[in-house]
Design a protein around this motif. Structure first.
Motif, PDB file in Angstrom:
ATOM      1  N   UNK A  74       0.826  -1.205   0.000  1.00 35.60           N
ATOM      2  CA  UNK A  74       0.000   0.000   0.000  1.00 35.60           C
ATOM      3  C   UNK A  74       0.860   1.255   0.000  1.00 35.60           C
ATOM      4  N   UNK A  75       1.909   1.252   0.814  1.00 30.04           N
ATOM      5  CA  UNK A  75       2.805   2.408   0.859  1.00 30.04           C
ATOM      6  C   UNK A  75       3.456   2.648  -0.498  1.00 30.04           C
ATOM      7  N   UNK A  76       3.824   1.589  -1.189  1.00 33.24           N
ATOM      8  CA  UNK A  76       4.480   1.716  -2.486  1.00 33.24           C
ATOM      9  C   UNK A  76       3.511   2.129  -3.591  1.00 33.24           C
ATOM     10  N   UNK A  77       2.226   1.928  -3.385  1.00 36.37           N
ATOM     11  CA  UNK A  77       1.227   2.271  -4.413  1.00 36.37           C
ATOM     12  C   UNK A  77       0.897   3.751  -4.440  1.00 36.37           C
ATOM     13  N   UNK A  78       1.392   4.501  -3.458  1.00 36.31           N
ATOM     14  CA  UNK A  78       1.006   5.901  -3.264  1.00 36.31           C
ATOM     15  C   UNK A  78       1.980   6.833  -3.989  1.00 36.31           C
ATOM     16  N   UNK A 152      -9.924   9.836  -3.469  1.00 37.19           N
ATOM     17  CA  UNK A 152     -10.271   9.584  -4.867  1.00 37.19           C
ATOM     18  C   UNK A 152      -9.018   9.443  -5.737  1.00 37.19           C
ATOM     19  N   UNK A 153      -8.007  10.268  -5.444  1.00 39.98           N
ATOM     20  CA  UNK A 153      -6.782  10.220  -6.242  1.00 39.98           C
ATOM     21  C   UNK A 153      -6.020   8.926  -6.002  1.00 39.98           C
ATOM     22  N   UNK A 154      -5.905   8.524  -4.742  1.00 39.92           N
ATOM     23  CA  UNK A 154      -5.199   7.265  -4.445  1.00 39.92           C
ATOM     24  C   UNK A 154      -5.951   6.084  -5.037  1.00 39.92           C
ATOM     25  N   UNK A 155      -7.275   6.093  -4.913  1.00 38.42           N
ATOM     26  CA  UNK A 155      -8.082   5.025  -5.501  1.00 38.42           C
ATOM     27  C   UNK A 155      -7.812   4.917  -7.004  1.00 38.42           C
ATOM     28  N   UNK A 157      -5.112   5.931  -8.638  1.00 36.85           N
ATOM     29  CA  UNK A 157      -3.748   5.461  -8.863  1.00 36.85           C
ATOM     30  C   UNK A 157      -3.677   3.941  -8.796  1.00 36.85           C
ATOM     31  N   UNK A 158      -4.315   3.365  -7.784  1.00 31.89           N
ATOM     32  CA  UNK A 158      -4.305   1.908  -7.625  1.00 31.89           C
ATOM     33  C   UNK A 158      -5.033   1.237  -8.784  1.00 31.89           C
ATOM     34  N   UNK A 159      -6.153   1.815  -9.196  1.00 36.00           N
ATOM     35  CA  UNK A 159      -6.903   1.250 -10.326  1.00 36.00           C
ATOM     36  C   UNK A 159      -6.075   1.308 -11.608  1.00 36.00           C
ATOM     37  N   UNK A 160      -5.277   2.360 -11.769  1.00 37.32           N
ATOM     38  CA  UNK A 160      -4.440   2.502 -12.958  1.00 37.32           C
ATOM     39  C   UNK A 160      -3.238   1.562 -12.929  1.00 37.32           C
ATOM     40  N   UNK A 161      -2.580   1.468 -11.766  1.00 38.29           N
ATOM     41  CA  UNK A 161      -1.291   0.767 -11.680  1.00 38.29           C
ATOM     42  C   UNK A 161      -1.413  -0.705 -11.304  1.00 38.29           C
ATOM     43  N   UNK A 162      -2.430  -1.059 -10.502  1.00 36.21           N
ATOM     44  CA  UNK A 162      -2.509  -2.413  -9.948  1.00 36.21           C
ATOM     45  C   UNK A 162      -3.930  -2.972 -10.026  1.00 36.21           C
ATOM     46  N   UNK A 163      -4.603  -2.859 -11.165  1.00 30.27           N
ATOM     47  CA  UNK A 163      -6.019  -3.233 -11.219  1.00 30.27           C
ATOM     48  C   UNK A 163      -6.285  -4.703 -10.956  1.00 30.27           C
ATOM     49  N   UNK A 164      -5.311  -5.559 -11.256  1.00 31.03           N
ATOM     50  CA  UNK A 164      -5.498  -6.998 -11.074  1.00 31.03           C
ATOM     51  C   UNK A 164      -5.045  -7.481  -9.704  1.00 31.03           C
ATOM     52  N   UNK A 167      -7.695  -3.242  -4.877  1.00 31.58           N
ATOM     53  CA  UNK A 167      -8.808  -2.326  -5.099  1.00 31.58           C
ATOM     54  C   UNK A 167      -9.060  -1.560  -3.809  1.00 31.58           C
ATOM     55  N   UNK A 168      -9.194  -0.247  -3.917  1.00 34.50           N
ATOM     56  CA  UNK A 168      -9.509   0.589  -2.761  1.00 34.50           C
ATOM     57  C   UNK A 168     -10.939   1.069  -2.879  1.00 34.50           C
ATOM     58  N   UNK A 169     -11.747   0.786  -1.863  1.00 36.97           N
ATOM     59  CA  UNK A 169     -13.108   1.305  -1.790  1.00 36.97           C
ATOM     60  C   UNK A 169     -13.146   2.429  -0.766  1.00 36.97           C
ATOM     61  N   UNK A 170     -14.070   3.368  -0.942  1.00 37.30           N
ATOM     62  CA  UNK A 170     -14.080   4.574  -0.120  1.00 37.30           C
ATOM     63  C   UNK A 170     -15.290   4.609   0.804  1.00 37.30           C
TER      64      UNK A 170
END
Length: 304
Positions: A74-78, A152-155, A157-164, A167-170
């Motif tokens: 998670x830290x690396x996904x930011x 919203x921005x972090x969500x 980023x994760x969807x763009x970089x690690x979609x498979x 997933x971050x829900x808000x």
């Protein structure tokens, strides 16, 4: 005076209804607009010491985030730079430490930078990405304007970089409810902020890391439990006590050690550093701040 929302605050200053406005409850678009007005000479802008930190707390004592590799992923996904630009137009400085840079031990980047491929490696090591997606609910405070934009921005980023893989829900929750339920372990991941009551590392590290009773890497009682992470690690408390009693250069070694231990544990993810701002009409002197980030009201003067 107190007004009910950011638009009312913004309008009160731009219409001349108030002489001075503090930045704490202003939406990011309006904060940026006031900054631009000050750049054009239409307002005075004062900036205080950058002492406020924004960070994410991860619940480390239950699944799935009791797995340190997942917290590190998670830290690396930011991507802090992108978040700073999109949320605050660059007015909030990306932060990779729990300490503001102006404090002893705070001029380091202990937390890793954005690296989605390294995050993917860690997620795969924990059994994700191969048809299995890690779902993380992220809580943000609905009455803190920047929180939702950050979430919203972090969500995205994760969807763009690690979609498979992830997933971050808000989940938006009012801040008083967040603070009341933190120590109950109610939130897997939650966006928070902190400003020390005095400019010293102790005022930042102790409220997040201090633990009176630990079982291995789980804090059972103490500030780390109250803060919602429930995280500790062997040697942490001894190092924390050393950092509190030493002074001068001798203090830097335990402070650096604390940062390294906490970054490795990844129960907290620093996001940004916030500089307090205040704006005044051009008929009023420029606001100034004390060393703790409070406006010096007694220094304000009406200009002739």
């Amino acid at each position: 005076i107190t007004l009910s929302n950011s638009t009312a605050l913004f309008g009160a200053l731009t219409s001349g209804e108030v002489d001075v406005l503090l930045s704490a409850s202003i939406d990011e678009d309006q904060r940026h607009a006031l900054h631009d007005m000050a750049q054009r000479g239409q307002l005075h802008e004062g900036r205080g010491p950058a002492m406020g930190i924004g960070y994410v707390t991860l619940l480390s004592n239950v699944e799935p985030l009791n797995d340190r590799k997942l917290r590190q992923a998670l830290a690396l996904s930011l991507d802090r730079k992108e978040i700073s630009d999109r949320v605050s137009y660059g007015l909030r400085q990306p932060l990779q430490s729990l300490l503001p840079p102006s404090l002893p031990g705070g001029n380091r980047s202990s937390w890793p930078s954005h690296n989605p491929e390294a995050a993917r490696t860690l997620l795969r090591a924990s059994g994700y990405c191969n048809g299995r997606v890690l779902n993380i609910p992220l809580t943000f405070r609905t009455n803190v304007p920047a929180d939702k934009l950050f979430a919203l921005t972090w969500q995205a980023q994760v969807k763009r970089d690690l979609p498979d893989c992830m997933n971050i829900t808000l989940d938006g929750v009012e801040s008083t409810t967040v603070y009341r339920q933190l120590g109950e372990g109610a939130f897997k991941a939650v966006m928070l902020d902190w400003r020390g009551s005095y400019p010293d590392p102790e005022a930042y590290l102790t409220p997040l890391l201090s633990c009176l009773q630990a079982d291995g890497k789980i804090c059972l009682e103490g500030e780390a439990a109250i803060s919602g992470s429930f995280w500790s690690t062997p040697g942490l408390q001894t190092t924390l006590r050393s950092s509190d009693v030493l002074r001068g250069k001798a203090r830097l070694a335990p402070l650096h050690r604390l940062e390294d231990l906490t970054a490795e544990g990844a129960a907290y993810i620093p996001v940004w550093l916030e500089t307090p701002r205040a704006w005044s009409q051009t008929t009023i002197s420029q606001p100034t701040f004390d060393g703790s980030g409070r406006v010096r009201l007694n220094q304000l003067r009406r200009k002739d």
